[in-house]
Design a protein around this motif. Sequence first.
Motif, mmCIF file in Angstrom:
data_model
loop_
_atom_site.group_PDB
_atom_site.id
_atom_site.type_symbol
_atom_site.label_atom_id
_atom_site.label_comp_id
_atom_site.label_asym_id
_atom_site.label_seq_id
_atom_site.Cartn_x
_atom_site.Cartn_y
_atom_site.Cartn_z
ATOM 1 N N ILE A 109 14.803 29.335 41.403
ATOM 2 C CA ILE A 109 14.905 30.771 41.066
ATOM 3 C C ILE A 109 14.703 30.967 39.558
ATOM 4 N N SER A 110 15.245 30.049 38.762
ATOM 5 C CA SER A 110 15.192 30.192 37.297
ATOM 6 C C SER A 110 13.921 29.600 36.696
ATOM 7 N N HIS A 111 13.036 29.059 37.506
ATOM 8 C CA HIS A 111 11.825 28.377 37.006
ATOM 9 C C HIS A 111 12.182 27.257 36.034
ATOM 10 N N GLY A 112 13.176 26.445 36.418
ATOM 11 C CA GLY A 112 13.470 25.254 35.616
ATOM 12 C C GLY A 112 14.378 25.501 34.431
ATOM 13 N N ARG A 113 15.367 26.421 34.596
ATOM 14 C CA ARG A 113 16.295 26.690 33.478
ATOM 15 C C ARG A 113 17.734 26.406 33.869
ATOM 16 N N PHE A 114 17.941 25.635 34.927
ATOM 17 C CA PHE A 114 19.293 25.485 35.439
ATOM 18 C C PHE A 114 19.891 24.127 35.068
ATOM 19 N N ALA A 115 21.205 24.115 34.886
ATOM 20 C CA ALA A 115 21.923 22.873 34.573
ATOM 21 C C ALA A 115 23.296 22.932 35.218
ATOM 22 N N ILE A 116 23.878 21.762 35.498
ATOM 23 C CA ILE A 116 25.263 21.724 35.972
ATOM 24 C C ILE A 116 26.134 21.083 34.880
ATOM 25 N N ASN A 117 27.401 21.466 34.857
ATOM 26 C CA ASN A 117 28.375 20.805 33.982
ATOM 27 C C ASN A 117 29.436 20.172 34.870
ATOM 28 N N LEU A 118 29.398 18.859 34.954
ATOM 29 C CA LEU A 118 30.315 18.111 35.823
ATOM 30 C C LEU A 118 31.687 18.032 35.161
ATOM 31 N N VAL A 119 32.694 18.627 35.801
ATOM 32 C CA VAL A 119 34.054 18.592 35.248
ATOM 33 C C VAL A 119 35.011 18.113 36.339
ATOM 34 N N ASN A 120 35.917 17.224 35.942
ATOM 35 C CA ASN A 120 36.714 16.564 36.980
ATOM 36 C C ASN A 120 38.147 17.070 37.111
ATOM 37 N N ALA A 121 38.351 18.318 36.708
ATOM 38 C CA ALA A 121 39.529 19.096 37.091
ATOM 39 C C ALA A 121 40.833 18.758 36.386
ATOM 40 N N TRP A 122 41.567 19.817 36.048
ATOM 41 C CA TRP A 122 42.925 19.699 35.507
ATOM 42 C C TRP A 122 43.841 20.751 36.121
ATOM 43 N N PHE A 123 43.237 21.765 36.771
ATOM 44 C CA PHE A 123 43.970 22.957 37.217
ATOM 45 C C PHE A 123 44.473 22.711 38.633
ATOM 46 N N LYS A 124 45.730 22.230 38.733
ATOM 47 C CA LYS A 124 46.239 21.719 40.008
ATOM 48 C C LYS A 124 46.302 22.745 41.154
ATOM 49 N N PRO A 125 46.882 23.943 40.920
ATOM 50 C CA PRO A 125 47.079 24.833 42.078
ATOM 51 C C PRO A 125 45.784 25.317 42.719
ATOM 52 N N GLU A 126 44.680 25.278 41.971
ATOM 53 C CA GLU A 126 43.412 25.724 42.550
ATOM 54 C C GLU A 126 43.075 24.906 43.804
ATOM 55 N N LEU A 127 43.335 23.604 43.732
ATOM 56 C CA LEU A 127 43.095 22.743 44.891
ATOM 57 C C LEU A 127 44.313 22.721 45.814
ATOM 58 N N GLU A 128 45.495 22.530 45.216
ATOM 59 C CA GLU A 128 46.696 22.329 46.041
ATOM 60 C C GLU A 128 46.990 23.518 46.946
ATOM 61 N N ARG A 129 46.838 24.735 46.392
ATOM 62 C CA ARG A 129 47.142 25.913 47.235
ATOM 63 C C ARG A 129 46.123 26.075 48.359
ATOM 64 N N ALA A 130 44.954 25.440 48.188
ATOM 65 C CA ALA A 130 43.937 25.484 49.254
ATOM 66 C C ALA A 130 44.141 24.351 50.253
ATOM 67 N N GLY A 131 45.152 23.533 50.015
ATOM 68 C CA GLY A 131 45.406 22.414 50.926
ATOM 69 C C GLY A 131 44.537 21.206 50.642
ATOM 70 N N ILE A 132 43.905 21.184 49.448
ATOM 71 C CA ILE A 132 43.082 20.028 49.059
ATOM 72 C C ILE A 132 43.941 19.191 48.112
ATOM 73 N N ALA A 133 44.143 17.920 48.436
ATOM 74 C CA ALA A 133 45.020 17.090 47.598
ATOM 75 C C ALA A 133 44.447 16.997 46.184
ATOM 76 N N PHE A 134 45.325 17.106 45.174
ATOM 77 C CA PHE A 134 44.890 16.943 43.788
ATOM 78 C C PHE A 134 45.104 15.476 43.424
ATOM 79 N N ALA A 135 44.020 14.719 43.465
ATOM 80 C CA ALA A 135 44.122 13.267 43.270
ATOM 81 C C ALA A 135 44.536 12.938 41.834
ATOM 82 N N ASP A 136 45.011 11.728 41.636
ATOM 83 C CA ASP A 136 45.379 11.240 40.311
ATOM 84 C C ASP A 136 44.147 11.260 39.395
ATOM 85 N N HIS A 137 44.396 11.383 38.084
ATOM 86 C CA HIS A 137 43.321 11.514 37.088
ATOM 87 C C HIS A 137 42.174 10.532 37.325
ATOM 88 N N ASP A 138 42.490 9.225 37.385
ATOM 89 C CA ASP A 138 41.423 8.227 37.461
ATOM 90 C C ASP A 138 40.722 8.263 38.824
#
Length: 353
Positions: A109-138
Amino acid sequence: MPQYDLRFGIWTQVYGASGSFFHPQDPPDASWERNKRLVLQAESLGFESTLVAQHLFNPRDDERDQLETWTASTALAAVTSRIEIIAAIKPYLFHPVVLAKMASQIEEISHGRFAINLVNAWFKPELERAGIAFADHDDRYAYGREWIEVVRALFRGHRVNFAGNHFNIEDYQIRPVGRYRERPIIYAGGESEQAQALAADTADIWFINGQPPDDVRRLIGAVAARPRHETPIRFALSAFVVARETTAQAEDELRYLFSLSQQDAPLRQAMAGRTDPKAVMFKTFARNPAFGSNGGTAAGLVGSYDTVAARIRHFADLGIETFMLQFQPFEAEMARFANEVRPRVDRLTKTAA
Ligand SMILES: Cc1cc2nc3c(=O)[nH]c(=O)nc-3n(C[C@H](O)[C@H](O)[C@H](O)COP(=O)(O)O)c2cc1C
């Protein structure tokens, strides 16, 4: 350090404001309409990039609005024509084949202007309240490593067979890929040892939180020294800018912003209770009190137009290529930066060449 053309980006206002939620000229507005106008304005002012951070609800207060990253990035790709769009992604929120397919579509759609930023999470309730386990940092980083391996192979158009601890992918490929360039760019954020290793192994550009030049030099040195299979890794820095005619005026303005932010204290405190205590990034923030998120003014881009331009040049000499900026009030200060600071940076760059 190799030198690249400097690029400037803005943080899309996914939370509604950068800095204080109580700025009289910048009340929080995380709406799509506001963000569309903001990014179009940034593009017309000459900014090269925008970062759309990812949280499914507002980390400071879930009653407040929050822009959704992937749908908004898709729409931004359609309404803009030149600016790079970087969408943050937390691997636990999307299966890698779904994400690779969505990212490839936005790349088209962007004709080659897109990028992702891989981030491995710190915000616990976003996952936990959805029932997704918040794994240990490593463990989160181990999951992210498998996840990005699958995404990268799919981006490249490979027929993927992958048997890991978290994913079992069989005979999977996506089309179209590579129509405008080889694949979307991969940024990665995070400061821990695991984050640095993952960035060196799998990312094109490592995002550093705002902090003083000596710390940035050390971090760049550590990541640049890691073994690499591909082209050298490049570096981006987040920073909050307060620029005025004179340094005294800028310091007055910073004092004013800090005074406003006293009203944000209960929100900050609530957010602190929702973070993973092992996230290294927050230890950096604790060392360098600042205004703005992700290190904010700790990068020192506070001062006269000339001072801020000189500090940007200094970071560029240390190896920073992309500056991802925050302002408040955002629209007015972003325009000030484009009109006053950027030409000074360009002049310094030409003189140095
Ligand atoms: C520029 C930048 C942008 C980031 N954006 C997000 C984001 O959108 N969502 C998020 O959950 N974390 C974001 N992060 C946080 C980190 O990627 C990471 O989750 C955090 O630093 C904790 O990991 P660490 O222990 O490796 O530092 C960002 C970090 C940086 C430097």
